[in-house]
Design an enzyme around this catalytic site. Structure first.
Site, short mmCIF file in Angstrom:
data_model
loop_
_atom_site.label_atom_id
_atom_site.label_comp_id
_atom_site.label_asym_id
_atom_site.label_seq_id
_atom_site.Cartn_x
_atom_site.Cartn_y
_atom_site.Cartn_z
N ARG A 160 0.84 -1.22 0.00
CA ARG A 160 0.00 0.00 0.00
C ARG A 160 0.87 1.27 0.00
NH1 ARG A 160 -2.99 -3.72 -0.62
NH2 ARG A 160 -5.08 -3.99 0.22
N SER A 235 -10.51 -0.73 3.63
CA SER A 235 -9.71 -0.83 4.86
C SER A 235 -9.27 0.55 5.29
CB SER A 235 -8.45 -1.67 4.61
OG SER A 235 -8.79 -2.94 4.16
N GLU A 331 -4.58 3.74 6.23
CA GLU A 331 -4.38 3.52 4.80
C GLU A 331 -5.03 4.67 4.02
OE1 GLU A 331 -6.53 1.01 1.73
OE2 GLU A 331 -5.36 -0.49 2.79
N1 EPU Z 1 -10.28 -10.44 10.71
C1 EPU Z 1 -10.92 -10.46 11.94
N2 EPU Z 1 -11.94 -9.58 12.15
C2 EPU Z 1 -12.35 -8.71 11.21
C3 EPU Z 1 -11.70 -8.68 9.96
C4 EPU Z 1 -10.66 -9.56 9.72
O1 EPU Z 1 -10.58 -11.24 12.80
O2 EPU Z 1 -13.29 -7.96 11.50
C5 EPU Z 1 -9.25 -11.43 10.43
C6 EPU Z 1 -9.82 -12.54 9.55
O3 EPU Z 1 -10.30 -13.58 10.29
C7 EPU Z 1 -8.64 -12.95 8.72
C8 EPU Z 1 -7.76 -11.74 8.70
O4 EPU Z 1 -8.23 -10.83 9.67
O5 EPU Z 1 -7.93 -13.98 9.35
C9 EPU Z 1 -7.72 -11.11 7.32
O6 EPU Z 1 -9.00 -10.65 6.95
P1 EPU Z 1 -9.42 -10.41 5.42
O7 EPU Z 1 -9.10 -11.58 4.59
O8 EPU Z 1 -10.79 -9.86 5.41
O9 EPU Z 1 -8.38 -9.32 4.89
P2 EPU Z 1 -7.73 -8.04 5.56
O10 EPU Z 1 -6.32 -8.35 5.92
O11 EPU Z 1 -8.61 -7.50 6.63
C10 EPU Z 1 -6.71 -7.14 3.33
C11 EPU Z 1 -6.73 -5.85 2.56
C12 EPU Z 1 -8.04 -5.70 1.80
C13 EPU Z 1 -8.16 -6.88 0.84
C14 EPU Z 1 -8.11 -8.18 1.67
C15 EPU Z 1 -8.10 -9.41 0.80
C16 EPU Z 1 -5.33 -4.35 3.84
C17 EPU Z 1 -5.27 -3.18 4.75
N3 EPU Z 1 -6.53 -4.75 3.48
O12 EPU Z 1 -7.73 -7.02 4.32
O13 EPU Z 1 -7.95 -4.52 1.03
O14 EPU Z 1 -9.36 -6.82 0.12
O15 EPU Z 1 -6.90 -8.22 2.45
O16 EPU Z 1 -6.87 -9.54 0.16
O17 EPU Z 1 -4.27 -4.86 3.43
C18 EPU Z 1 -8.41 -2.20 1.11
O18 EPU Z 1 -7.18 -2.03 1.04
O19 EPU Z 1 -9.23 -1.23 1.13
C19 EPU Z 1 -8.93 -3.55 1.15
C20 EPU Z 1 -10.22 -3.82 1.31
#
Ligand code: EPU
Length: 335
Positions: A160, A235, A331
């Site tokens: 990012r 995010s 972000e």
């Molecule tokens: N999780 C929780 N609680 C929550 C949300 C997530 O415990 O409320 C845990 C989930 O269980 C999972 C982990 O966090 O183990 C990851 O969650 P998720 O797959 O939803 O992805 P993320 O890391 O929260 C990132 C990106 C997203 C992208 C997804 C999928 C960042 C800051 N965000 O989110 O990007 O869509 O991975 O690759 O890196 C964005 O940048 O706006 C965005 C949506």
């Protein structure tokens, strides 16, 4: 006069749906209009408006980038390189590529925002980032109006991150980008558990780029609020990268904490997990809150001000710091 004032609202130009006004609005449909803007460096440029939180009125002319166009730069039997105008909508561009059978960006389906904003923060999802396919960024220097073409390494992409968010912040207006996509032998990335599960559930054994895109769209729709229903900027925070030694200490105290490997000294911790663990998920504070299905996404329940959202973000940051001694970084750009 009052009508004119109404038209100066930026509410529909930011996905958070924050209602602040601009000094005046310039709709940019062709790049050559920039020649007639004498004070370009004093303007505020909005692309898709999907990564900003507006906390105050913009006391400057606001340029809304609506430049359009997709054309072929290079092509052989295996690959195609496309030049895409920065004002194109990112998701519509992804859909265009899938329909044409071009692979490489299917995992980034349904990311809100514009093509020009995509390299700024090296957008990514489900194991793919724009840096994996980007060949160049063409950008106009807002002081001199000279066009510079940045190669992929010159963009200094990170998680990012790019040079446009760091040393060149506010100095360039992205006019178009190049992407190199596969026409056959697509290198699919279905390694994310959610994608694998969706393909299995739908009995798809040999997925196409269309299938992967469908999977990503279904997953995103199930967790991430649609900005047209509930204002948000995806995010709000980045997933923090912390030393392995710190993580091991936390693991002793919080055995369910999650992590992803980064290198032998660091791990990435999902901020969504940290925020949820502190009870913020689904919690509403006035007109704002952390989304009920994805705690990393802050939402506007209708009439939130940017300052209200900023205050919530600060409270969340403080609570994560107090419990885990992890500093969350936003972000989203707070204006
Ligand atoms: N999780 C929780 N609680 C929550 C949300 C997530 O415990 O409320 C845990 C989930 O269980 C999972 C982990 O966090 O183990 C990851 O969650 P998720 O797959 O939803 O992805 P993320 O890391 O929260 C990132 C990106 C997203 C992208 C997804 C999928 C960042 C800051 N965000 O989110 O990007 O869509 O991975 O690759 O890196 C964005 O940048 O706006 C965005 C949506």
């Amino acid at each position: 006069m009052s009508n004119q004032n109404l038209n100066l609202s930026l509410k529909k130009f930011n996905t958070f749906g924050i209602d602040v006004s601009a000094k005046n609005i310039i709709y940019l449909t062709e790049l050559k209009q920039l020649d007639h803007i004498s004070n370009l460096k004093d303007c505020f440029i909005i692309g898709g408006g999907s990564n900003i939180l507006l906390t105050k009125s913009i006391n400057k002319p606001v340029i809304i980038n609506q430049t359009k166009g997709i054309c072929t730069v290079n092509e052989d039997e295996n690959y195609i390189e496309l030049a895409v105008a920065s004002g194109e909508n990112w998701h519509e561009f992804v859909m265009y590529c899938i329909q044409k059978g071009y692979g490489g960006i299917e995992n980034m389906s349904l990311i809100p925002g514009s093509v020009g904003a995509a390299p700024m923060q090296n957008i990514g999802a489900y194991g793919r980032e724009i840096k994996d396919v980007l060949t160049y960024v063409s950008a106009v220097n807002i002081e001199t109006k000279e066009i510079k073409k940045f190669t992929n390494p010159e963009c200094e992409f990170g998680y990012r991150e790019s040079i446009f968010k760091k040393s060149l912040k506010g100095k360039y207006f992205v006019s178009d980008i190049g992407v190199r996509l596969t026409k056959k032998n697509h290198q699919l990335n279905t390694s994310y558990g959610d994608i694998e599960k969706w393909l299995n559930d739908n009995l798809i054994k040999v997925p196409t780029i269309q299938d992967v895109s469908n999977a990503v769209i279904a997953i995103r729709k199930s967790k991430l609020p649609d900005p047209s229903d509930l204002g948000n900027s995806g995010s709000f925070f980045k997933n923090p990268v912390i030393p392995l030694s710190q993580f091991n200490g936390l693991l002793e105290k919080f055995p369910t904490i999650k992590s992803y490997p980064v290198n032998d000294k660091e791990v990435k911790v999902p901020a969504g997990w940290l925020i949820e663990s502190l009870g913020w998920k689904g919690k509403r504070v006035g007109n704002t809150g952390a989304h009920k299905k994805q705690a990393l996404v802050l939402v506007n329940y209708g009439n939130a001000t940017g300052s209200e959202v900023k205050k919530l973000a600060e409270d969340i940051k403080r609570s994560v710091w107090d419990t885990y001694q992890i500093q969350l970084e936003t972000e989203v750009n707070i204006i």
